[in-house]
Design a protein around this motif. Structure first.
Motif, short mmCIF file in Angstrom:
data_model
loop_
_atom_site.label_atom_id
_atom_site.label_comp_id
_atom_site.label_asym_id
_atom_site.label_seq_id
_atom_site.Cartn_x
_atom_site.Cartn_y
_atom_site.Cartn_z
N LYS A 164 0.83 -1.21 0.00
CA LYS A 164 0.00 0.00 0.00
C LYS A 164 0.87 1.25 0.00
CE LYS A 164 -3.46 0.07 2.87
NZ LYS A 164 -4.22 -0.10 4.14
N MET A 165 1.95 1.24 0.78
CA MET A 165 2.84 2.39 0.81
C MET A 165 3.48 2.62 -0.55
SD MET A 165 4.87 2.30 4.43
CE MET A 165 5.74 3.79 3.95
N LEU A 166 3.88 1.54 -1.20
CA LEU A 166 4.57 1.64 -2.49
C LEU A 166 3.70 2.32 -3.54
CD1 LEU A 166 7.14 0.90 -4.08
CD2 LEU A 166 6.03 -1.26 -4.67
N ILE A 167 2.45 1.88 -3.66
CA ILE A 167 1.57 2.44 -4.70
C ILE A 167 1.04 3.81 -4.30
CG2 ILE A 167 -0.63 1.49 -3.91
CD1 ILE A 167 0.74 1.68 -7.54
N HIS A 168 1.11 4.14 -3.01
CA HIS A 168 0.66 5.47 -2.56
C HIS A 168 1.73 6.54 -2.76
CE1 HIS A 168 -2.79 4.01 0.28
NE2 HIS A 168 -3.11 3.98 -1.00
N ASP A 169 2.96 6.10 -3.09
CA ASP A 169 4.01 7.09 -3.35
C ASP A 169 3.68 7.82 -4.65
OD1 ASP A 169 6.62 8.10 -4.56
OD2 ASP A 169 7.30 7.46 -2.59
N PRO A 170 3.49 9.13 -4.61
CA PRO A 170 3.07 9.87 -5.81
C PRO A 170 4.00 9.69 -7.00
CG PRO A 170 2.94 11.26 -3.85
CD PRO A 170 3.66 10.01 -3.44
N MET A 171 5.30 9.65 -6.74
CA MET A 171 6.27 9.54 -7.83
C MET A 171 6.19 8.16 -8.48
SD MET A 171 7.78 12.50 -7.84
CE MET A 171 9.35 12.33 -8.67
N VAL A 172 6.06 7.11 -7.68
CA VAL A 172 5.96 5.76 -8.21
C VAL A 172 4.67 5.58 -8.99
CG1 VAL A 172 5.71 3.31 -7.59
CG2 VAL A 172 7.40 4.73 -6.42
N PHE A 173 3.56 6.07 -8.43
CA PHE A 173 2.26 5.96 -9.10
C PHE A 173 2.28 6.69 -10.44
CE2 PHE A 173 -2.10 7.26 -10.03
CZ PHE A 173 -2.77 6.05 -9.87
N ALA A 174 2.84 7.91 -10.46
CA ALA A 174 2.90 8.68 -11.70
C ALA A 174 3.76 7.97 -12.74
CB ALA A 174 3.45 10.07 -11.41
N LYS A 177 1.86 4.94 -14.07
CA LYS A 177 0.73 5.39 -14.90
C LYS A 177 1.21 5.88 -16.25
CE LYS A 177 -3.38 8.33 -14.71
NZ LYS A 177 -4.12 9.34 -13.91
N ASN A 178 2.30 6.63 -16.26
CA ASN A 178 2.87 7.14 -17.52
C ASN A 178 3.47 6.03 -18.36
OD1 ASN A 178 2.17 9.77 -16.85
ND2 ASN A 178 4.13 10.21 -15.88
N ALA A 179 3.82 4.91 -17.69
CA ALA A 179 4.37 3.77 -18.42
C ALA A 179 3.30 3.00 -19.17
CB ALA A 179 5.11 2.84 -17.45
#
Length: 246
Positions: free
Chosen positions: A191-201, A204-206
């Protein structure tokens, strides 16, 4: 009295305000819900300590974790702005989840006090990562009053200490509980990993589909990987031990 009021943000008039007591009740409820994870973590970290050192491990681990939570509570607004902080915390939590899951049988070359401080260090680091949700939740209902945040931390101390003792007893009787505790840590890491804004962005861009970015799916995959890896390492250790005794 005035100094204490300034530091805590609580005035005498607050005690007659229903909203204040609703905030107090909310904090107690949050601690009851979220302290279970921390109690399991401490029990897992202390399970390999000699019986005479377990209480010290629980007390010192809880004290260190609570102290660090107070610091986190003061810095949480700034910490959330640090790029990849949640992702780094998630990776650290995954490593701790695997480490605590591995059933080590040989501690003969490690002195008791050294093992005690290793356990305390593990508790403090993992709790600091896991307690972000606790600190955020309590900070959210404390309405900018540091005194309510401190109250929440004080309430969590007996819950964590006595909860840890209970889980230690259960782990001794039912070792499979370790997998449940490790799964909780791994789920929190996902949950922490996917909640990181940079990782999620980045993901998503990938071009990943929204389905693959679902919080529960990511958490479930990471939990399965951690439990599978832990089981594999434990089985390999059992076979190695059996060969050495043969």
């Amino acid at each position: 009295m005035e100094l204490l009021s300034q530091l805590s943000g609580i005035t005498l008039s607050d005690f007659s305000d229903p909203a204040f007591w609703m905030a107090v009740g909310s904090i107690i409820l949050i601690d009851l819900i979220l302290s279970g994870d921390n109690a399991i973590l401490i029990a897992m970290a202390c399970r390999n300590l000699p019986p005479e050192l377990r209480t010290k491990g629980i007390v010192w681990g809880t004290a260190g974790a609570i102290g660090l939570r107070m610091i986190l509570g003061a810095l949480i607004i700034y910490l959330l702005k640090v790029p990849f902080l949640q992702a780094a915390g998630a990776l650290l939590l995954i490593w701790i989840a695997v480490k605590l899951l591995i059933q080590e049988n040989d501690h003969g070359d490690v002195a008791g006090p050294d093992r005690l401080w290793q356990a305390v260090k593990t508790i403090i680091i993992a709790d600091a990562v896991m307690s972000l949700d606790n600190v955020l939740a309590v900070a959210g209902v404390s309405h900018g009053k540091p005194g309510l945040l401190w109250f929440g931390l004080l309430v969590s101390i007996p819950l964590v200490v006595y909860g840890s003792r209970l889980f230690l007893t259960l782990i001794d009787r039912f070792p499979l509980i370790l997998y449940g505790g490790s799964g909780i840590l791994a789920w929190s890491a996902g949950k922490m990993l996917i909640h990181d804004p940079m990782v999620f962005a980045f993901l998503k861009n990938a071009g990943l589909s929204p389905f693959l970015l679902e919080e529960k799916l990511i958490a479930a995959v990471i939990t399965a990987l951690v439990l599978g890896l832990g089981w594999h390492l434990n089985e390999r250790q059992k076979k190695k031990t059996a060969l050495e005794k043969a």
